[in-house]
Design a protein around this motif. Structure first.
Motif, PDB file in Angstrom:
ATOM      1  N   ASP A 136       0.816  -1.221   0.000  1.00 14.69           N
ATOM      2  CA  ASP A 136       0.000   0.000   0.000  1.00 14.69           C
ATOM      3  C   ASP A 136       0.851   1.272   0.000  1.00 14.69           C
ATOM      4  O   ASP A 136       0.470   2.279  -0.596  1.00 14.69           O
ATOM      5  CB  ASP A 136      -0.924   0.024   1.228  1.00 14.69           C
ATOM      6  CG  ASP A 136      -2.079  -0.948   1.043  1.00 14.69           C
ATOM      7  OD1 ASP A 136      -2.318  -1.377  -0.114  1.00 14.69           O
ATOM      8  OD2 ASP A 136      -2.718  -1.294   2.048  1.00 14.69           O
ATOM      9  N   THR A 137       2.005   1.218   0.662  1.00 14.29           N
ATOM     10  CA  THR A 137       2.843   2.423   0.771  1.00 14.29           C
ATOM     11  C   THR A 137       3.445   2.829  -0.578  1.00 14.29           C
ATOM     12  O   THR A 137       3.858   3.975  -0.756  1.00 14.29           O
ATOM     13  CB  THR A 137       4.005   2.178   1.756  1.00 14.29           C
ATOM     14  OG1 THR A 137       4.688   0.981   1.350  1.00 14.29           O
ATOM     15  CG2 THR A 137       3.499   1.997   3.190  1.00 14.29           C
TER      16      THR A 137
ATOM     17  N   TYR B 205       1.994   3.197  -3.476  1.00 19.29           N
ATOM     18  CA  TYR B 205       1.194   4.134  -4.274  1.00 19.29           C
ATOM     19  C   TYR B 205       1.486   5.576  -3.871  1.00 19.29           C
ATOM     20  O   TYR B 205       1.599   6.465  -4.717  1.00 19.29           O
ATOM     21  CB  TYR B 205      -0.302   3.823  -4.131  1.00 19.29           C
ATOM     22  CG  TYR B 205      -0.640   2.462  -4.654  1.00 19.29           C
ATOM     23  CD1 TYR B 205      -0.614   2.215  -6.022  1.00 19.29           C
ATOM     24  CD2 TYR B 205      -0.948   1.412  -3.799  1.00 19.29           C
ATOM     25  CE1 TYR B 205      -0.903   0.955  -6.520  1.00 19.29           C
ATOM     26  CE2 TYR B 205      -1.236   0.155  -4.283  1.00 19.29           C
ATOM     27  CZ  TYR B 205      -1.206  -0.069  -5.645  1.00 19.29           C
ATOM     28  OH  TYR B 205      -1.492  -1.320  -6.133  1.00 19.29           O
ATOM     29  N   GLU B 206       1.599   5.810  -2.551  1.00 18.02           N
ATOM     30  CA  GLU B 206       1.863   7.187  -2.135  1.00 18.02           C
ATOM     31  C   GLU B 206       3.245   7.646  -2.614  1.00 18.02           C
ATOM     32  O   GLU B 206       3.410   8.789  -3.040  1.00 18.02           O
ATOM     33  CB  GLU B 206       1.740   7.341  -0.614  1.00 18.02           C
ATOM     34  CG  GLU B 206       1.938   8.802  -0.226  1.00 18.02           C
ATOM     35  CD  GLU B 206       1.668   9.096   1.233  1.00 18.02           C
ATOM     36  OE1 GLU B 206       0.872   8.379   1.854  1.00 18.02           O
ATOM     37  OE2 GLU B 206       2.280  10.063   1.736  1.00 18.02           O
ATOM     38  N   GLN B 207       4.215   6.739  -2.590  1.00 17.14           N
ATOM     39  CA  GLN B 207       5.551   7.124  -3.072  1.00 17.14           C
ATOM     40  C   GLN B 207       5.512   7.470  -4.559  1.00 17.14           C
ATOM     41  O   GLN B 207       6.103   8.450  -5.001  1.00 17.14           O
ATOM     42  CB  GLN B 207       6.550   5.993  -2.813  1.00 17.14           C
ATOM     43  CG  GLN B 207       6.826   5.779  -1.337  1.00 17.14           C
ATOM     44  CD  GLN B 207       7.880   4.691  -1.135  1.00 17.14           C
ATOM     45  OE1 GLN B 207       9.074   4.937  -1.268  1.00 17.14           O
ATOM     46  NE2 GLN B 207       7.436   3.500  -0.812  1.00 17.14           N
TER      47      GLN B 207
ATOM     48  N   ARG C 107       3.527  10.790  -4.945  1.00 12.41           N
ATOM     49  CA  ARG C 107       4.308  11.949  -4.489  1.00 12.41           C
ATOM     50  C   ARG C 107       5.293  12.359  -5.582  1.00 12.41           C
ATOM     51  O   ARG C 107       5.509  13.542  -5.838  1.00 12.41           O
ATOM     52  CB  ARG C 107       5.074  11.627  -3.205  1.00 12.41           C
ATOM     53  CG  ARG C 107       4.238  11.748  -1.961  1.00 12.41           C
ATOM     54  CD  ARG C 107       5.076  11.573  -0.701  1.00 12.41           C
ATOM     55  NE  ARG C 107       4.212  11.604   0.447  1.00 12.41           N
ATOM     56  CZ  ARG C 107       3.814  12.730   1.053  1.00 12.41           C
ATOM     57  NH1 ARG C 107       4.234  13.900   0.610  1.00 12.41           N
ATOM     58  NH2 ARG C 107       3.007  12.677   2.080  1.00 12.41           N
TER      59      ARG C 107
END
Ligand SMILES: Cc1cc2nc3c(=O)[nH]c(=O)nc-3n(C[C@H](O)[C@H](O)[C@H](O)COP(=O)(O)O)c2cc1C
Length: 171
Positions: free
Chosen positions: A25-26, A28-30, A33
């Protein structure tokens, strides 16, 4: 292990074969960003992103996008969209979205994730396909799709440098 910028740029290739390992899940944010760190005309940031990890949706994309046969085998895809209205530099939104798309590819490469850029805009049948599949609002234009997954193939870096394409102080 994260790579240095030039190494990442030079090693990025289109990866169209993926393992079954899902993306954490982490990730996608990376990736997003990085996308939203892209430059844009007047800093207008016209982008919107749709993460697609529902297998039923991924499987339907080749029905309207003829060059997307890797997508049903991908862990996920990100649709990069442009908000085309009420922008200070309206005609430049595709360039802004292209910069965001490239940043996703580079961030994916740096994180060891395979990716491919699939063109969508300005091909109307593909744009309509995404509008219908994902229920996009009328002022949101699908621009590109990035297919993502842990690589099941490796490719050597390309060497496309061609000094004949370089001109200085005129043609
Ligand atoms: C605007 C654009 C549209 C593309 N569309 C597709 C596509 O629909 N399907 C696909 O498999 N690859 C697509 N690609 C990837 C190119 O085929 C690929 O970048 C090119 O062959 C160079 O290979 P490389 O990315 O491994 O360096 C697209 C690339 C760009 C920049």
């Amino acid at each position: 292990m994260e790579q240095k910028a030039l190494e990442t740029i030079m090693s990025r290739r289109s990866i169209r074969s993926y393992t079954e390992q899902p993306l954490e899940d982490t990730i996608y944010e990376q990736l997003l960003r990085a996308a939203m760190a892209a430059p844009s005309a007047h800093n207008q940031q016209p982008w919107e992103f749709v993460i697609i990890d529902d297998r039923k949706l991924l499987n339907r994309i080749p029905e309207f996008h003829p060059y997307s046969k890797m997508v049903p085998g991908a862990a996920a895809a990100i649709l990069v969209c442009g908000r085309s209205k009420d922008l200070p530099a309206k005609e430049l939104w595709p360039q802004d979205c292209a910069a965001a798309t490239q940043n996703i590819l580079l961030a994916a490469t740096a994180l060891g994730i395979g990716s491919v850029w699939l063109g969508v805009y300005p091909k109307e049948p593909m744009m309509k396909g995404f509008r219908d599949l994902l229920g996009l609002p009328g002022d949101i234009v699908p621009f590109s799709l990035v297919s993502l997954g842990y690589p099941a193939e490796t490719k050597d870096p390309s060497n496309r440098y061609d000094p004949a394409r370089v001109h200085k102080n005129g043609w």
